[in-house]
Design a protein around this motif. Structure first.
Motif, PDB file in Angstrom:
ATOM      1  N   MET A  84       0.819  -1.196   0.000  1.00  0.00           N
ATOM      2  CA  MET A  84       0.000   0.000   0.000  1.00  0.00           C
ATOM      3  C   MET A  84       0.861   1.257   0.000  1.00  0.00           C
ATOM      4  O   MET A  84       1.787   1.393   0.790  1.00  0.00           O
ATOM      5  CB  MET A  84      -0.913   0.006   1.231  1.00  0.00           C
ATOM      6  CG  MET A  84      -1.818  -1.207   1.349  1.00  0.00           C
ATOM      7  SD  MET A  84      -2.956  -1.380  -0.021  1.00  0.00           S
ATOM      8  CE  MET A  84      -4.045   0.006   0.284  1.00  0.00           C
ATOM      9  N   GLU A  85       0.534   2.171  -0.904  1.00  0.00           N
ATOM     10  CA  GLU A  85       1.199   3.469  -0.908  1.00  0.00           C
ATOM     11  C   GLU A  85       0.698   4.275   0.282  1.00  0.00           C
ATOM     12  O   GLU A  85      -0.507   4.406   0.492  1.00  0.00           O
ATOM     13  CB  GLU A  85       0.883   4.188  -2.215  1.00  0.00           C
ATOM     14  CG  GLU A  85       1.579   5.520  -2.373  1.00  0.00           C
ATOM     15  CD  GLU A  85       1.300   6.121  -3.742  1.00  0.00           C
ATOM     16  OE1 GLU A  85       2.113   5.931  -4.647  1.00  0.00           O
ATOM     17  OE2 GLU A  85       0.240   6.762  -3.901  1.00  0.00           O
ATOM     18  N   GLU A  86       1.601   4.833   1.051  1.00  0.00           N
ATOM     19  CA  GLU A  86       1.211   5.541   2.267  1.00  0.00           C
ATOM     20  C   GLU A  86       0.751   6.958   1.924  1.00  0.00           C
ATOM     21  O   GLU A  86       1.500   7.733   1.322  1.00  0.00           O
ATOM     22  CB  GLU A  86       2.392   5.589   3.236  1.00  0.00           C
ATOM     23  CG  GLU A  86       2.051   6.179   4.581  1.00  0.00           C
ATOM     24  CD  GLU A  86       3.191   6.000   5.579  1.00  0.00           C
ATOM     25  OE1 GLU A  86       3.230   6.769   6.559  1.00  0.00           O
ATOM     26  OE2 GLU A  86       4.025   5.092   5.380  1.00  0.00           O
ATOM     27  N   GLN A  87      -0.467   7.285   2.321  1.00  0.00           N
ATOM     28  CA  GLN A  87      -1.012   8.635   2.170  1.00  0.00           C
ATOM     29  C   GLN A  87      -1.584   9.025   3.526  1.00  0.00           C
ATOM     30  O   GLN A  87      -2.518   8.393   4.021  1.00  0.00           O
ATOM     31  CB  GLN A  87      -2.062   8.680   1.069  1.00  0.00           C
ATOM     32  CG  GLN A  87      -1.505   8.334  -0.303  1.00  0.00           C
ATOM     33  CD  GLN A  87      -2.521   8.471  -1.411  1.00  0.00           C
ATOM     34  OE1 GLN A  87      -3.531   9.156  -1.269  1.00  0.00           O
ATOM     35  NE2 GLN A  87      -2.255   7.829  -2.556  1.00  0.00           N
ATOM     36  N   TYR A  88      -1.013  10.083   4.106  1.00  0.00           N
ATOM     37  CA  TYR A  88      -1.294  10.424   5.513  1.00  0.00           C
ATOM     38  C   TYR A  88      -1.771  11.866   5.595  1.00  0.00           C
ATOM     39  O   TYR A  88      -1.109  12.783   5.100  1.00  0.00           O
ATOM     40  CB  TYR A  88      -0.017  10.233   6.332  1.00  0.00           C
ATOM     41  CG  TYR A  88      -0.196  10.405   7.819  1.00  0.00           C
ATOM     42  CD1 TYR A  88      -0.563   9.327   8.614  1.00  0.00           C
ATOM     43  CD2 TYR A  88       0.001  11.639   8.430  1.00  0.00           C
ATOM     44  CE1 TYR A  88      -0.720   9.467   9.986  1.00  0.00           C
ATOM     45  CE2 TYR A  88      -0.153  11.795   9.799  1.00  0.00           C
ATOM     46  CZ  TYR A  88      -0.518  10.705  10.576  1.00  0.00           C
ATOM     47  OH  TYR A  88      -0.672  10.838  11.931  1.00  0.00           O
TER      48      TYR A  88
ATOM     49  N   ASN B 288      12.904   4.834   6.414  1.00  0.00           N
ATOM     50  CA  ASN B 288      11.627   5.541   6.406  1.00  0.00           C
ATOM     51  C   ASN B 288      11.857   7.017   6.114  1.00  0.00           C
ATOM     52  O   ASN B 288      12.733   7.644   6.721  1.00  0.00           O
ATOM     53  CB  ASN B 288      10.932   5.386   7.759  1.00  0.00           C
ATOM     54  CG  ASN B 288      10.912   3.951   8.240  1.00  0.00           C
ATOM     55  OD1 ASN B 288      11.755   3.546   9.035  1.00  0.00           O
ATOM     56  ND2 ASN B 288       9.985   3.165   7.746  1.00  0.00           N
ATOM     57  N   TYR B 289      11.054   7.570   5.208  1.00  0.00           N
ATOM     58  CA  TYR B 289      11.118   9.001   4.954  1.00  0.00           C
ATOM     59  C   TYR B 289      10.826   9.751   6.247  1.00  0.00           C
ATOM     60  O   TYR B 289       9.911   9.389   7.009  1.00  0.00           O
ATOM     61  CB  TYR B 289      10.109   9.416   3.895  1.00  0.00           C
ATOM     62  CG  TYR B 289      10.284   8.752   2.547  1.00  0.00           C
ATOM     63  CD1 TYR B 289      11.546   8.466   2.036  1.00  0.00           C
ATOM     64  CD2 TYR B 289       9.177   8.418   1.777  1.00  0.00           C
ATOM     65  CE1 TYR B 289      11.712   7.868   0.797  1.00  0.00           C
ATOM     66  CE2 TYR B 289       9.320   7.816   0.529  1.00  0.00           C
ATOM     67  CZ  TYR B 289      10.593   7.529   0.047  1.00  0.00           C
ATOM     68  OH  TYR B 289      10.744   6.935  -1.183  1.00  0.00           O
ATOM     69  N   THR B 290      11.583  10.807   6.505  1.00  0.00           N
ATOM     70  CA  THR B 290      11.397  11.555   7.746  1.00  0.00           C
ATOM     71  C   THR B 290      11.667  13.029   7.478  1.00  0.00           C
ATOM     72  O   THR B 290      12.528  13.378   6.656  1.00  0.00           O
ATOM     73  CB  THR B 290      12.315  11.003   8.857  1.00  0.00           C
ATOM     74  OG1 THR B 290      12.027  11.671  10.078  1.00  0.00           O
ATOM     75  CG2 THR B 290      13.795  11.187   8.522  1.00  0.00           C
TER      76      THR B 290
ATOM     77  N   VAL C   2       2.894  17.323   0.670  1.00  0.00           N
ATOM     78  CA  VAL C   2       4.295  16.945   0.444  1.00  0.00           C
ATOM     79  C   VAL C   2       4.288  15.558  -0.193  1.00  0.00           C
ATOM     80  O   VAL C   2       3.879  14.580   0.445  1.00  0.00           O
ATOM     81  CB  VAL C   2       5.089  16.922   1.765  1.00  0.00           C
ATOM     82  CG1 VAL C   2       6.557  16.583   1.488  1.00  0.00           C
ATOM     83  CG2 VAL C   2       4.970  18.251   2.495  1.00  0.00           C
ATOM     84  N   ASP C   3       4.713  15.476  -1.453  1.00  0.00           N
ATOM     85  CA  ASP C   3       4.836  14.193  -2.155  1.00  0.00           C
ATOM     86  C   ASP C   3       6.297  13.782  -2.194  1.00  0.00           C
ATOM     87  O   ASP C   3       7.155  14.539  -2.683  1.00  0.00           O
ATOM     88  CB  ASP C   3       4.304  14.305  -3.590  1.00  0.00           C
ATOM     89  CG  ASP C   3       2.784  14.311  -3.656  1.00  0.00           C
ATOM     90  OD1 ASP C   3       2.157  13.952  -2.647  1.00  0.00           O
ATOM     91  OD2 ASP C   3       2.241  14.689  -4.705  1.00  0.00           O
TER      92      ASP C   3
ATOM     93  N   SER D 172       6.823   2.932  -7.618  1.00  0.00           N
ATOM     94  CA  SER D 172       6.354   2.772  -6.235  1.00  0.00           C
ATOM     95  C   SER D 172       7.239   3.670  -5.391  1.00  0.00           C
ATOM     96  O   SER D 172       7.606   4.759  -5.828  1.00  0.00           O
ATOM     97  CB  SER D 172       6.423   1.298  -5.807  1.00  0.00           C
ATOM     98  OG  SER D 172       7.734   0.807  -5.929  1.00  0.00           O
ATOM     99  N   ASN D 173       7.565   3.273  -4.174  1.00  0.00           N
ATOM    100  CA  ASN D 173       8.514   4.020  -3.345  1.00  0.00           C
ATOM    101  C   ASN D 173       8.032   5.431  -3.036  1.00  0.00           C
ATOM    102  O   ASN D 173       8.841   6.347  -2.879  1.00  0.00           O
ATOM    103  CB  ASN D 173       9.885   4.078  -4.037  1.00  0.00           C
ATOM    104  CG  ASN D 173      10.973   3.433  -3.213  1.00  0.00           C
ATOM    105  OD1 ASN D 173      10.688   2.747  -2.235  1.00  0.00           O
ATOM    106  ND2 ASN D 173      12.212   3.648  -3.582  1.00  0.00           N
ATOM    107  N   ALA D 174       6.705   5.623  -2.979  1.00  0.00           N
ATOM    108  CA  ALA D 174       6.151   6.963  -2.831  1.00  0.00           C
ATOM    109  C   ALA D 174       5.295   7.078  -1.577  1.00  0.00           C
ATOM    110  O   ALA D 174       4.792   6.084  -1.043  1.00  0.00           O
ATOM    111  CB  ALA D 174       5.306   7.309  -4.054  1.00  0.00           C
ATOM    112  N   MET D 175       5.123   8.312  -1.122  1.00  0.00           N
ATOM    113  CA  MET D 175       4.153   8.602  -0.062  1.00  0.00           C
ATOM    114  C   MET D 175       3.670  10.042  -0.222  1.00  0.00           C
ATOM    115  O   MET D 175       4.326  10.875  -0.856  1.00  0.00           O
ATOM    116  CB  MET D 175       4.742   8.391   1.329  1.00  0.00           C
ATOM    117  CG  MET D 175       5.717   9.452   1.780  1.00  0.00           C
ATOM    118  SD  MET D 175       5.814   9.589   3.591  1.00  0.00           S
ATOM    119  CE  MET D 175       4.223  10.300   3.984  1.00  0.00           C
TER     120      MET D 175
END
Length: 943
Positions: A138-142, A403-405, A416-417, A434-437
Motif C-alpha cells: 500500500m502506498e502511504e497517504q497520511y 523511512n522518509y522523515t 508533500v509528495d 512505487s517508493n512513494a508517499m
C-alpha cells in the motif's frame, strides 16, 4: 523462557485498517529499570509519552511470533504516562506488549486497553507492489489535519472503544513467542548530500488518468472500455501494471492512434493496480468499464516451455466480462513520474536527470537551500504560492534503506509528495513505479516518519498547495538496517579493487534488514537463494552469527507441522511431507524453488564452518534432516530428482528448466546437500553419515548415466529422452496442455554454463569428463553474458543471440558466485581479479556505489535493482582467494592463508571469526598474519 499473555486489537477491524492501541498508567516513582516486550501481527510503531520507541517486529510466522525487548527506562516520567502502539491489520490484526518495572510485570495487553481506528491513513491508496510482502503493497497517504495528539501521556481517550482480545499466547494459532535474536535495527538519520534539481512541477491533468484497484495476488485482469474521440487523434500512452494494451485490436505501446468516434481499449494487468494515462489535449469520453478476471497459476505459466507468464492466450469476448468498479485517483508515484519539470529562473537541474528543457522566467523563491542538508536547526524557506507546485531532488550520496522523515512548518492542506528512486541511468531518471508517499500538512510545525520502508539513493520532493510559506528544517531517511560492525576489511594497491570490495560489503549491509532481503528498492523479500551469498559476506565481514542463525531458523520453521496447519493445510505437497523449506518468506512461491532450498542447507553448513557453534548446528541439523527426508521422496525410479510444479531457477538465463521433468541441477545439489548432512552428523557424533554418503553416490551416478550428452561433451539442463518425454506427456495431461511431438520436445534440450559449473563445483564430474567441463567453465570468464529467462526462451534450437554455439551463457552477476568458486577449485584463481575488475569496476565507473542485479541490459538501460546482494560475491573471494584466508576447522580455530595477488603488490585485510578478527598483511611476497589467541595459523611447509 515461555511468555504468556494476550493479543489485542481494535473491534470490527478490516484488512489494511490502521489502529492505535493505548494504555494510560501512573508511576508514583521512577523504576531503576523498565523493560518493554512488544510484538504485532501486522507491524507496529510504539510510543511512550509522545516519543517513538521502537518499530517491529522481525519477520516471523504467527504460530511463533518474534518479540523485541527494549529498555524504556529513560522514556518514563513520574506521574501520568501513556503507551500507544500504531499497528496495521494485514492477514490478521494483533498487538502484544508487556511492561516490566524492576523485573516485575507491571502491565500487559488485555481488555483494559483502548483502541481507535487511525483516520489519517487513506485506505483507498494505490497497491503497486508485487504480492510478496504485505507492508510494501500500500502506498502511504497520511492526512495530518485529523491528528489529535494520540501518543501523548495526557491525551484523553475516554471516547475510544475497548480493545478486543483476539488471541491468547499458547493457544492456536498463537502458540509461541520467541525473542528476536537478530537484534534491533539501526536508526541513523541520513540527509541529502546535494540538491540536483529545483524548479516547478506541472502535474498532469486528471482528465484521461485512470487507476483500477487490483488484487494482492497473481491474477490476470482484462479491462475493456469504449472510448469516444471527437476526431482522429495520436496520443502518448503511459501505463503501470499493464502487461498488454490493445486499441482497436492492435497492440499499443508508447503512442497510439484513435479513430474519430468509437474506439475499443483493452488493458491486461497481472497483479496490483492498473494505471493508465491517455496523454492528449482532446476531450475523450469513456463508456462503462468491464473486466474479465482469470486466476493465474504462476508455476504453470512462468516456467512452461516458451510461454510468457503475463499474457492471455486470447482476449476474452465482451460477453465474458463483468462491470468493473469505477476508476479512482492515480497513485502519487504515477503522478510524480509523469509531472512536467519546469526549471525556474532561480532553479537548476543536473542534465543527467533527463528532465527536459522547459524553463520559466518566474522564481521559486527559495532561501537557505543548503540548510535542509544539515541538522543545524537552520531552515530552508519556500515562498507562499498555492498556484504553483515546487519540486526538488536530493542526491543522498548513496543507497539507503528506511523511512522518509522530515520536520517542517506549513499551512493546513499543504501537500508533500515524496518519491524515492535508485538510479540515474543513461537516459535519465529510472522511476520505480512505487517508493512513494503523500503527507498532507496540518497547521504549524510538524515532524513525521513514515511507516513504509523504502530503498533509494535519490529523493524527489514536491510541495503542492502552498497556501503559506513552507519552512523545512530537515528531510531525509531514517536508515534502518542490521546494526553490523565492519570487521572484515580489504585494501590493496589497486584503488578500483579496494572500491569494489567496499561496494560489495555496502550492498550486503543494505540487504540485511530484520532478515536477509534481496534488495532495498523493490521487493525487500527474504529470498533464500539470495541469502546464501549475503550470508557468506556477513560471516566473513561482520561476524553476525546470531543474525545469520535467526534468519536460518525462520526458514527452518517452514518445515514444522504448525506451519503446514496454518498456511498449507490444503496443499498435497505438505500433507504428503514432500515440501522443502520455503524459497522466500512468508509463504512464497507455491510449488517451491528447490535450488534455493538446497542453498539453505549449504548456508547452514557455512554458518557452522565460519561460526563454529555446535548448539546452532544441532538445531539446524534437525531441520536439514527433515528437509532431506522430504526431498528424497522426489527421487524417481532411475535415481534422479523429478519435482513437479516447482520453480527451477539456476540463473536469469535462457536455461531449459521447467515445472516438470528431471532438472539435472536438482539432483546435483541434492547430492551436495547429502555430503553436507553427513559432515554435520560427523561433527555432532550422530549416526546416518553412511546413508547420506550412499545417497549422494547414487545421485551422482544417475546424473552421469542420464544427464551427460556425449555428442556435446557436457551435462544437459534437463534430461530429455524417452523417459523424460513420458514424464512430460503425463504432466501435459494433468495440465490439459497439448504436448509437443517427440522430435520438438528433444529440441528443447540445452547445455549451459550454469549446470556444468554446478556439476563441477559439487563433485559430480568424473576424471574422464573434467577437461571438457573445465573448458566450459573457463570460457565463462570471457564476459559474454546473456540475460534471459526459462519462460521466454525460444521453442526449438536456440539462436546465437540466445545461446551462442548452443551454450546458455551466464545471465547475472549472481552466478559468478558459483563460477568464481569453480575457477578456484580448478586452480585458476588468477582468472578472478580480471573478471572482478571488468564486471564490477564498470558498475563503479557508471557512478553507482552498490552491486547491480544484472549486467547492463543495453546501452540505454543498466539494470532494474541497482542494489542486489546476490551480486556481492567479490567481497567473499577477495578475502578467501585473493588474500587467501580460509578456515581449516570450524570457527577458524585452525586456518590457512594462501594469497593469490595477481597483479597486486600489496594487500591488507581482516576476516571475522567468533574470537575476533584475523589480520593479514601482504607486501611484495612477504606475509604477516595476526590471529586471535584461539585461532591457529597453519603455515604450508617451505618449498
Amino acid at each position: 523462557m515461555e511468555i504468556h499473555g494476550n493479543w489485542i486489537f481494535g473491534p470490527d477491524s478490516k484488512p489494511y485498517d490502521w489502529w492505535i492501541l493505548r494504555r494510560r498508567f501512573s508511576a508514583a516513582k521512577l523504576p531503576r529499570k523498565a523493560i518493554l516486550r512488544i510484538s504485532s501481527l501486522g507491524g507496529h510503531t510504539c510510543y511512550i509519552n509522545g516519543k517513538e520507541i521502537t518499530r517491529g517486529p522481525a519477520r516471523s510466522f504467527d504460530f511463533d511470533k518474534s518479540y523485541d525487548t527494549v529498555d524504556v527506562t529513560r522514556f518514563l516520567q513520574e506521574g501520568a504516562n501513556g503507551i500507544s502502539v500504531l499497528s496495521m491489520h494485514l492477514e490478521r490484526g494483533g498487538v502484544f506488549a508487556q511492561l516490566l518495572l524492576d523485573d516485575v510485570l507491571f502491565l500487559e495487553t488485555d481488555g483494559t486497553w483502548k483502541a481507535n481506528r487511525n483516520p489519517c491513513f487513506c485506505l483507498e491508496a494505490s497497491c503497486n507492489s508485487a504480492p510478496l510482502e504485505p507492508m510494501k503493497r500500500m502506498e502511504e497517504q497520511y492526512d495530518a489535519r485529523v491528528e489529535e495528539g494520540w501518543y501523548s501521556s495526557d491525551y484523553g481517550d475516554e471516547g475510544w472503544a475497548k480493545a478486543e482480545i483476539v488471541g491468547e499466547i499458547g493457544k492456536w494459532p498463537f502458540l509461541h513467542l520467541s525473542p528476536n535474536e537478530g537484534g534491533l535495527l539501526s536508526e541513523d538519520l541520513a540527509l541529502g548530500k546535494q540538491l540536483v534539481a529545483l524548479g516547478f512541477a506541472a502535474e498532469p491533468t486528471k482528465a484521461n488518468r485512470l487507476r483500477f484497484q487490483g488484487a494482492n495476488r497473481s491474477r490476470l485482469d482484462c479491462y475493456r472500455v469504449q472510448v469516444q474521440a471527437p476526431e482522429e487523434e495520436t496520443l502518448c500512452l503511459h501505463s503501470y501494471g499493464a502487461s498488454e494494451i490493445y486499441i482497436n485490436g492492435n497492440p499499443a505501446s508508447g503512442t497510439a492512434r484513435l479513430h474519430s468516434g468509437a474506439n475499443e481499449l483493452v488493458a491486461v494487468n497481472s497483479f496490483g493496480d492498473l494505471e493508465l494515462w491517455l496523454d492528449t489535449e482532446a476531450s475523450l469520453n469513456f463508456g462503462k468499464w468491464t473486466v474479465h478476471r482469470q486466476d493465474m497459476d504462476m508455476t504453470q505459466c512462468a516456467w512452461h516451455a516458451w510461454d510468457s507468464c503475463e499474457k492471455l492466450a486470447e482476449l476474452p469476448g465482451a460477453e465474458e466480462t463483468e462491470e468493473a468498479a469505477p476508476p479512482c485517483d492515480c497513485s502519487v508515484a504515477f503522478s510524480v513520474e509523469h509531472q512536467q519539470f519546469v526549471q525556474s529562473a532561480d532553479g537548476f537541474a543536473d542534465p543527467s536527470l533527463g528532465l527536459g528543457a522547459s524553463r520559466s522566467q518566474e522564481s521559486v523563491g527559495a532561501v537557505g537551500l543548503p540548510n535542509m542538508l544539515h541538522t543545524n536547526h537552520a531552515t530552508t524557506w519556500f515562498d507562499r504560492d498555492p498556484a504553483r507546485d515546487v519540486t526538488f531532488i536530493l542526491d543522498m550520496g548513496g543507497e539507503y534503506l528506511g523511512n522518509y522523515t522530515f520536520r517542517l512548518r506549513a499551512g493546513s492542506g499543504t501537500i508533500v509528495d515524496l518519491v524515492g528512486f535508485e538510479q540515474v541511468g543513461p537516459t535519465g531518471i529510472v522511476w520505480m513505479h512505487s517508493n512513494a508517499m503523500r503527507y498532507i500538512c496540518k497547521e504549524g510545525w510538524q515532524e513525521y516518519t513514515c511507516q513504509g520502508t523504502h530503498g533509494l539513493r535519490y529523493l524527489s520532493v514536491t510541495l503542492r498547495n502552498r497556501t503559506q510559506p513552507v519552512e523545512i528544517e530537515y528531510i531525509g531517511v531514517c536508515h534502518r538496517a542490521f546494526a553490523m560492525e565492519e570487521v572484515g576489511t580489504f585494501a590493496c594497491d589497486d584503488p578500483e579493487v579496494t572500491d569494489i570490495f567496499h561496494m560489495c560489503v555496502d550492498t550486503a549491509k543494505l540487504c540485511m534488514q530484520d532478515t536477509y532481503i534481496d534488495c532495498p528498492g523493490y521487493e525487500q523479500v527474504y529470498w533464500v537463494g539470495d541469502a546464501k551469498i549475503t550470508s557468506h559476506v556477513n560471516l566473513l565481514c561482520a561476524g553476525g552469527y546470531a543474525y545469520d542463525q535467526n534468519s536460518i531458523r525462520l526458514i527452518g520453521k517452514s518445515l514444522s507441522p504448525d506451519f503446514t496447519a496454518m498456511y498449507k493445510a490444503q496443499d498435497p505437497r505438505y500433507r504428503q511431507e514432500k515440501n522443502l523449506v520455503l524459497p522466500a518468506y512468508s509463504t512464497y512461491v507455491d510449488g517451491g524453488l528447490p535450488l534455493f532450498a538446497f542453498n539453505w542447507v549449504l548456508q547452514c553448513w557455512d554458518h557452522f564452518w565460519y561460526g563454529g557453534s555446535l548448539d546452532d548446528l544441532r538445531t539446524n541439523y534437525r531441520d536439514v534432516a527433515v528437509m532431506l527426508e522430504h526431498a528424497f521422496r522426489w527421487i524417481n525410479d532411475r535415481g534422479l530428482v523429478e519435482m513437479t510444479d516447482a520453480w527451477d531457477l539456476l540463473d536469469w538465463g535462457n536455461n531449459d528448466v521447467t515445472s516438470y521433468g528431471e532438472t539435472l541441477a536438482n539432483s546435483i545439489c541434492l547430492a551436495k546437500c547429502c555430503d553436507v548432512a553427513a559432515d554435520m552428523a560427523s561433527a555432532l557424533g550422530r549416526e546416518g553419515q553412511a546413508q547420506y554418503r550412499d545417497q549422494a553416490r547414487k545421485l551422482r551416478e544417475a546424473v552421469n548415466r542420464y544427464g551427460w550428452n556425449e555428442e556435446r561433451s557436457a551435462y544437459v539442463d534437463t534430461v530429455r529422452d524417452e523417459k523424460g518425454y513420458a514424464i512430460y506427456t503425463r504432466y501435459c495431461r494433468k495440465r490439459k496442455w497439448s504436448p509437443l511431438p517427440y522430435s520438438q520436445y528433444r529440441q528443447l534440450e540445452r547445455v549451459s554454463r550454469q549446470t556444468n559449473t554446478i556439476a563441477y563445483l559439487y563433485d559430480c564430474v568424473p576424471p574422464e569428463r573434467r577437461k571438457a567441463v573445465e573448458a566450459l567453465i573457463l570460457a565463462s570468464a570471457d564476459g559474454r553474458y546473456i540475460k534471459g529467462s526459462p519462460s521466454n526462451r525460444s521453442l526449438g534450437r536456440p539462436s546465437d543471440q540466445e545461446a551462442p554455439h548452443g551454450v546458455v551463457e551466464i545471465g547475472t552477476p549472481m552466478f559468478l558466485y558459483y563460477s568464481f568458486a569453480a575457477l578456484a577449485k580448478m586452480g585458476c584463481v588468477d582468472s578472478l581479479l580480471p573478471v572482478i575488475k571488468r564486471d564490477f569496476g564498470r558498475m563503479l565507473r557508471c557512478g553507482t556505489k552498490t552491486c547491480w542485479e544484472t549486467f547492463p541490459i543495453s546501452d540505454t538501460e543498466w539494470t532494474r535493482s541497482i542494489c542486489h546482494a546476490w551480486s556481492a560475491s567479490p567481497a567473499v573471494y577477495l578475502l578467501t582467494e585473493i588474500l587467501g584466508v580460509k578456515p581449516l576447522e570450524p570457527g577458524f580455530t585452525r586456518f590457512t592463508v594462501t594469497p593469490h595477488p595477481g597483479h597486486l603488490q600489496s594487500m591488507r585485510g581482516s576476516v571475522a571469526t567468533p574470537y575476533g578478527p584475523i589480520f593479514v598483511i601482504y607486501e611484495n611476497g612477504a606475509l604477516t598474519v595476526t590471529p586471535p589467541a584461539q585461532c591457529q595459523w597453519i603455515q604450508p611447509p617451505c618449498r
